[in-house]
Design an enzyme around this catalytic site. Sequence first.
Site, PDB file in Angstrom:
ATOM      1  N   THR A 255       8.351  -3.470   6.389  1.00  0.00           N
ATOM      2  CA  THR A 255       8.919  -2.701   7.243  1.00  0.00           C
ATOM      3  C   THR A 255       8.664  -3.533   8.588  1.00  0.00           C
ATOM      4  O   THR A 255       7.547  -4.195   9.040  1.00  0.00           O
ATOM      5  CB  THR A 255       8.383  -1.224   7.430  1.00  0.00           C
ATOM      6  OG1 THR A 255       7.097  -1.137   7.953  1.00  0.00           O
ATOM      7  CG2 THR A 255       8.734  -0.631   6.250  1.00  0.00           C
ATOM      8  N   ASP A 256       9.558  -3.141   9.539  1.00  0.00           N
ATOM      9  CA  ASP A 256       9.261  -3.598  10.932  1.00  0.00           C
ATOM     10  C   ASP A 256       8.192  -2.502  11.360  1.00  0.00           C
ATOM     11  O   ASP A 256       7.876  -1.341  10.585  1.00  0.00           O
ATOM     12  CB  ASP A 256      10.573  -3.535  11.891  1.00  0.00           C
ATOM     13  CG  ASP A 256      10.457  -4.242  13.058  1.00  0.00           C
ATOM     14  OD1 ASP A 256       9.195  -4.930  13.383  1.00  0.00           O
ATOM     15  OD2 ASP A 256      11.458  -4.846  13.755  1.00  0.00           O
ATOM     16  N   ALA A 257       7.662  -2.653  12.657  1.00  0.00           N
ATOM     17  CA  ALA A 257       6.489  -1.814  13.007  1.00  0.00           C
ATOM     18  C   ALA A 257       7.013  -0.216  13.088  1.00  0.00           C
ATOM     19  O   ALA A 257       8.054  -0.034  13.818  1.00  0.00           O
ATOM     20  CB  ALA A 257       6.133  -2.095  14.480  1.00  0.00           C
ATOM     21  N   LEU A 258       6.278   0.655  12.473  1.00  0.00           N
ATOM     22  CA  LEU A 258       6.563   2.207  12.266  1.00  0.00           C
ATOM     23  C   LEU A 258       6.282   2.655  13.379  1.00  0.00           C
ATOM     24  O   LEU A 258       6.753   3.714  13.623  1.00  0.00           O
ATOM     25  CB  LEU A 258       6.097   2.741  11.153  1.00  0.00           C
ATOM     26  CG  LEU A 258       6.150   2.166   9.397  1.00  0.00           C
ATOM     27  CD1 LEU A 258       5.420   2.927   8.696  1.00  0.00           C
ATOM     28  CD2 LEU A 258       7.704   2.077   9.415  1.00  0.00           C
TER      29      LEU A 258
END
Length: 484
Positions: A255-258
Amino acid sequence: MGLDPGLRRLALGTLLAAYPGPVPPDWAVDLLAEGLAGHTLFGTNVHDPAQLAATTAALREGRADVLIAIDEEGGDVTRLAHATGSPYPGNAALGAIGDVALTRRVYEAIGAELAELGITVDLAPTVDVNTADENPVIGTRSFGADPLRVAAHSAAAVAGLQATGVAACAKHFPGHGATVTDSHHELPTVDVPVDVLRRRDLPPFAAVIAAGAQAVMTAHIRVPALTGAGPATFSREVLVDLLRTEYGFTGAVITDALEMKGASIAAGGVGPAAVRALAAGADLLCIGAKVDAELVEQVAAEIVEALGDGRLDRARVEQAAGRAATLAAWTRAATRVPTGGGTDLGYAAARRAVKIDGVLTDLVRPLVVQLHAASTIAEGRVPWGLGPHLADTEEVRVVAAETDPAALRHLAGDRPIVLVGRRLHQLPGGPELITALAAVHPVTVVEMGWPAQWRPAGVRAFVTTYGASHANGRAAAEALGLAG
């Protein structure tokens, strides 16, 4: 009552954390021994090569197969060279040159440096097709606006990185290039039919999958035809049906940064975002840059709680942790091909990217004016411009909207003016300042951002660098005859 140790370890095995400062704190190393998949390094973690090599060695004391990731795209997004700017041009410059073999060599050089420092995963390349000139977050990080060109260079970048034993993570699936807002701040929407994505945004992902990319990163963007009201990061239709079933990807989905608003607001916090991403088919969850032990434990606890209340199936989390472990095993077993070129290759490549419209004449000791431009969160505050490369040339830095053209003309006197900026057509006051100056004074413009169609009237020359890295700045100074 504490968390079940087995479930906590399982949850930790899906997380990429981070920590502040150049020295890993004890908790960051201890969590690796307890099952944490790894850490992402940011500019605040990087001081110099010796320190960084010591950092990665310290992390391996926690666990030998730790995943150590970094956003090292070259060009405008660099962590290794955040203090000076990258010695490599970014994707827009490489795409403009059009030499796929060069793109592979540049990424081999980047990968070799990362491997030498003990970094195992590069959160690159950006393979988004930048079809929106006003895109605030992709721009020069993209190889271009043509899907086939982007696909060819993306595959070459992946091959180059992975030849050095560093896993590539192509981003941002299913394509962030058509957005006009930044997912760090809000949830962008790409409201097009899926067939448009297949023609425009997805060919580079098909190419990197065919090239063997070990990882793909999700985009915090909303595509109503696939994702409904939420982001792609939370969508099984995107991560399973499209990426895995239709496009055949078998590696790790990261994932991209949550912590980014495009995910955290949509889910109600980083912990709930982690649960939704796992349920949708993500394998490795980037928590973000501002992480401490408490946040890691909160996210792990949220995952364990979701396993108990039915939001998550244990088999899904085991699958995710298994893919993270498989990625780590690949990085340990990968064969490293010797590479050459280094930073000299980057500077030579940047020179090839420079495009000059008009005539560069009579640029004897000009006044160089750099127009202030804010950096995106992805870029960070990395130095840019011609300043470090100028010899015997005066430079001033101004805010376009606060600058009187008459004052600049007075300062320049009988000298020509070179105006340097990024995304000048979008800069408040920028087009007006340039037009006013060019109407009565010899002006050359250097555009170091995404090359939009805008061209100011009356300028003698318009120079495009396709990026603002240290290499791009040197190339521009050389093209103008101003380099020391």
